[in-house]
Design a protein around this motif. Sequence first.
Motif, PDB file in Angstrom:
ATOM      1  N   TYR A  44      31.537  36.933  12.267  1.00 38.66           N
ATOM      2  CA  TYR A  44      32.222  35.642  12.416  1.00 38.66           C
ATOM      3  C   TYR A  44      33.735  35.795  12.601  1.00 38.66           C
ATOM      4  O   TYR A  44      34.380  34.879  13.085  1.00 38.66           O
ATOM      5  CB  TYR A  44      31.921  34.715  11.226  1.00 38.66           C
ATOM      6  CG  TYR A  44      30.562  34.068  11.320  1.00 38.66           C
ATOM      7  CD1 TYR A  44      30.264  33.185  12.366  1.00 38.66           C
ATOM      8  CD2 TYR A  44      29.565  34.320  10.377  1.00 38.66           C
ATOM      9  CE1 TYR A  44      29.012  32.589  12.459  1.00 38.66           C
ATOM     10  CE2 TYR A  44      28.312  33.721  10.460  1.00 38.66           C
ATOM     11  CZ  TYR A  44      28.046  32.851  11.509  1.00 38.66           C
ATOM     12  OH  TYR A  44      26.814  32.252  11.612  1.00 38.66           O
ATOM     13  N   ARG A  45      34.274  36.937  12.241  1.00 39.50           N
ATOM     14  CA  ARG A  45      35.707  37.161  12.488  1.00 39.50           C
ATOM     15  C   ARG A  45      35.982  37.292  13.988  1.00 39.50           C
ATOM     16  O   ARG A  45      37.086  37.043  14.453  1.00 39.50           O
ATOM     17  CB  ARG A  45      36.193  38.426  11.769  1.00 39.50           C
ATOM     18  CG  ARG A  45      36.611  38.160  10.329  1.00 39.50           C
ATOM     19  CD  ARG A  45      37.475  39.280   9.766  1.00 39.50           C
ATOM     20  NE  ARG A  45      36.796  40.545   9.592  1.00 39.50           N
ATOM     21  CZ  ARG A  45      36.029  40.839   8.543  1.00 39.50           C
ATOM     22  NH1 ARG A  45      35.831  39.960   7.574  1.00 39.50           N
ATOM     23  NH2 ARG A  45      35.455  42.021   8.446  1.00 39.50           N
ATOM     24  N   HIS A  46      34.961  37.692  14.735  1.00 39.48           N
ATOM     25  CA  HIS A  46      35.126  37.913  16.173  1.00 39.48           C
ATOM     26  C   HIS A  46      34.551  36.786  17.030  1.00 39.48           C
ATOM     27  O   HIS A  46      35.036  36.522  18.124  1.00 39.48           O
ATOM     28  CB  HIS A  46      34.481  39.245  16.578  1.00 39.48           C
ATOM     29  CG  HIS A  46      35.118  40.414  15.901  1.00 39.48           C
ATOM     30  ND1 HIS A  46      36.294  40.967  16.345  1.00 39.48           N
ATOM     31  CD2 HIS A  46      34.764  41.101  14.783  1.00 39.48           C
ATOM     32  CE1 HIS A  46      36.632  41.964  15.542  1.00 39.48           C
ATOM     33  NE2 HIS A  46      35.716  42.078  14.589  1.00 39.48           N
ATOM     34  N   PHE A  47      33.496  36.143  16.544  1.00 36.03           N
ATOM     35  CA  PHE A  47      32.838  35.059  17.275  1.00 36.03           C
ATOM     36  C   PHE A  47      32.443  33.967  16.290  1.00 36.03           C
ATOM     37  O   PHE A  47      31.943  34.272  15.213  1.00 36.03           O
ATOM     38  CB  PHE A  47      31.568  35.565  17.979  1.00 36.03           C
ATOM     39  CG  PHE A  47      31.837  36.528  19.102  1.00 36.03           C
ATOM     40  CD1 PHE A  47      32.299  36.080  20.335  1.00 36.03           C
ATOM     41  CD2 PHE A  47      31.622  37.888  18.937  1.00 36.03           C
ATOM     42  CE1 PHE A  47      32.539  36.968  21.370  1.00 36.03           C
ATOM     43  CE2 PHE A  47      31.858  38.789  19.968  1.00 36.03           C
ATOM     44  CZ  PHE A  47      32.320  38.325  21.197  1.00 36.03           C
ATOM     45  N   SER A  48      32.623  32.712  16.702  1.00 33.38           N
ATOM     46  CA  SER A  48      32.313  31.631  15.757  1.00 33.38           C
ATOM     47  C   SER A  48      30.829  31.250  15.739  1.00 33.38           C
ATOM     48  O   SER A  48      30.378  30.590  14.819  1.00 33.38           O
ATOM     49  CB  SER A  48      33.174  30.405  16.064  1.00 33.38           C
ATOM     50  OG  SER A  48      32.918  29.963  17.379  1.00 33.38           O
ATOM     51  N   SER A  49      30.061  31.677  16.778  1.00 34.36           N
ATOM     52  CA  SER A  49      28.637  31.312  16.810  1.00 34.36           C
ATOM     53  C   SER A  49      27.872  32.218  17.771  1.00 34.36           C
ATOM     54  O   SER A  49      28.467  32.943  18.570  1.00 34.36           O
ATOM     55  CB  SER A  49      28.495  29.858  17.278  1.00 34.36           C
ATOM     56  OG  SER A  49      28.904  29.747  18.643  1.00 34.36           O
ATOM     57  N   LYS A  50      26.562  32.099  17.704  1.00 34.21           N
ATOM     58  CA  LYS A  50      25.669  32.814  18.623  1.00 34.21           C
ATOM     59  C   LYS A  50      25.988  32.402  20.062  1.00 34.21           C
ATOM     60  O   LYS A  50      26.044  33.233  20.960  1.00 34.21           O
ATOM     61  CB  LYS A  50      24.223  32.455  18.247  1.00 34.21           C
ATOM     62  CG  LYS A  50      23.166  32.832  19.254  1.00 34.21           C
ATOM     63  CD  LYS A  50      21.804  32.402  18.733  1.00 34.21           C
ATOM     64  CE  LYS A  50      20.800  32.180  19.828  1.00 34.21           C
ATOM     65  NZ  LYS A  50      19.467  31.893  19.311  1.00 34.21           N
ATOM     66  N   GLN A  51      26.227  31.101  20.261  1.00 38.90           N
ATOM     67  CA  GLN A  51      26.553  30.596  21.600  1.00 38.90           C
ATOM     68  C   GLN A  51      27.822  31.264  22.137  1.00 38.90           C
ATOM     69  O   GLN A  51      27.882  31.646  23.291  1.00 38.90           O
ATOM     70  CB  GLN A  51      26.735  29.081  21.570  1.00 38.90           C
ATOM     71  CG  GLN A  51      27.166  28.526  22.927  1.00 38.90           C
ATOM     72  CD  GLN A  51      27.405  27.039  22.906  1.00 38.90           C
ATOM     73  OE1 GLN A  51      26.461  26.282  22.775  1.00 38.90           O
ATOM     74  NE2 GLN A  51      28.655  26.625  23.025  1.00 38.90           N
ATOM     75  N   ASP A  52      28.827  31.439  21.280  1.00 39.62           N
ATOM     76  CA  ASP A  52      30.073  32.090  21.702  1.00 39.62           C
ATOM     77  C   ASP A  52      29.828  33.532  22.137  1.00 39.62           C
ATOM     78  O   ASP A  52      30.467  34.019  23.074  1.00 39.62           O
ATOM     79  CB  ASP A  52      31.112  32.077  20.565  1.00 39.62           C
ATOM     80  CG  ASP A  52      31.800  30.733  20.425  1.00 39.62           C
ATOM     81  OD1 ASP A  52      31.555  29.842  21.261  1.00 39.62           O
ATOM     82  OD2 ASP A  52      32.588  30.574  19.474  1.00 39.62           O
ATOM     83  N   ILE A  53      28.910  34.202  21.463  1.00 41.23           N
ATOM     84  CA  ILE A  53      28.580  35.595  21.815  1.00 41.23           C
ATOM     85  C   ILE A  53      27.915  35.621  23.197  1.00 41.23           C
ATOM     86  O   ILE A  53      28.284  36.425  24.053  1.00 41.23           O
ATOM     87  CB  ILE A  53      27.663  36.251  20.749  1.00 41.23           C
ATOM     88  CG1 ILE A  53      28.413  36.360  19.421  1.00 41.23           C
ATOM     89  CG2 ILE A  53      27.162  37.616  21.225  1.00 41.23           C
ATOM     90  CD1 ILE A  53      27.544  36.745  18.232  1.00 41.23           C
ATOM     91  N   ILE A  54      26.958  34.716  23.410  1.00 37.47           N
ATOM     92  CA  ILE A  54      26.253  34.656  24.697  1.00 37.47           C
ATOM     93  C   ILE A  54      27.241  34.328  25.819  1.00 37.47           C
ATOM     94  O   ILE A  54      27.227  34.954  26.875  1.00 37.47           O
ATOM     95  CB  ILE A  54      25.091  33.637  24.646  1.00 37.47           C
ATOM     96  CG1 ILE A  54      23.978  34.165  23.723  1.00 37.47           C
ATOM     97  CG2 ILE A  54      24.535  33.355  26.040  1.00 37.47           C
ATOM     98  CD1 ILE A  54      22.903  33.150  23.362  1.00 37.47           C
TER      99      ILE A  54
END
Length: 195
Positions: A44-54
């Motif tokens: 979560y320090r790098h991405f706020s959600s699964k959607q943000d990662i995708i």
Amino acid sequence: MKKITKRQLEIIEAAGKILTASGVGGLTIKNLAKEMDFSESAIYRHFSSKQDIIIAMLEYLAKNMDERYGVAISEDQSVEEKFISLFTSQFTFFKSNPYFVVAVFSDGLMEESQKVNDTIHKIMTVKMKHLKPIIMQGQRDDIFTNEISVEELLNVVMGSFRLFMFKWRIADFKYDIEEPGHKMIQTLLKLLKKK
């Protein structure tokens, strides 16, 4: 797109492995943390959600394609060489990074969100940005057929590529795509060329 950090790229690659093995449903922050031997809070320090990662994965692919095509295609190549270079570059990249195929061709990913759809659309736009001038030049130089519009030819070529990649995806990447990919490129060129 803002520059992606080395750590974010590692997270994207781990997410790609999970997508490949378990599909969209298997991609959770919990599974990702386990795969990377991280805590969930570290993700979560790098991405706020699964959607943000995708979305980061898809945006990275769009940027990578744009840069790669720019290098793969040179002005002094013939129309056919440019066409071949564009697709060969894509097959070589996907062969080493099959999880990007999963990201672009996953069932269920399209339902994730409008933002994900917009990013997939961005990838298609990058491909068209490089492919359309090749087809237009082929028509201008009287090498490719003028009986079919540039837009329709783009649909045929991109649809064929999409089906080809989808088949490789559902075969679980079990075969080398370069040889059948080269055959598909040759078939498409036969269809494009003036009789």
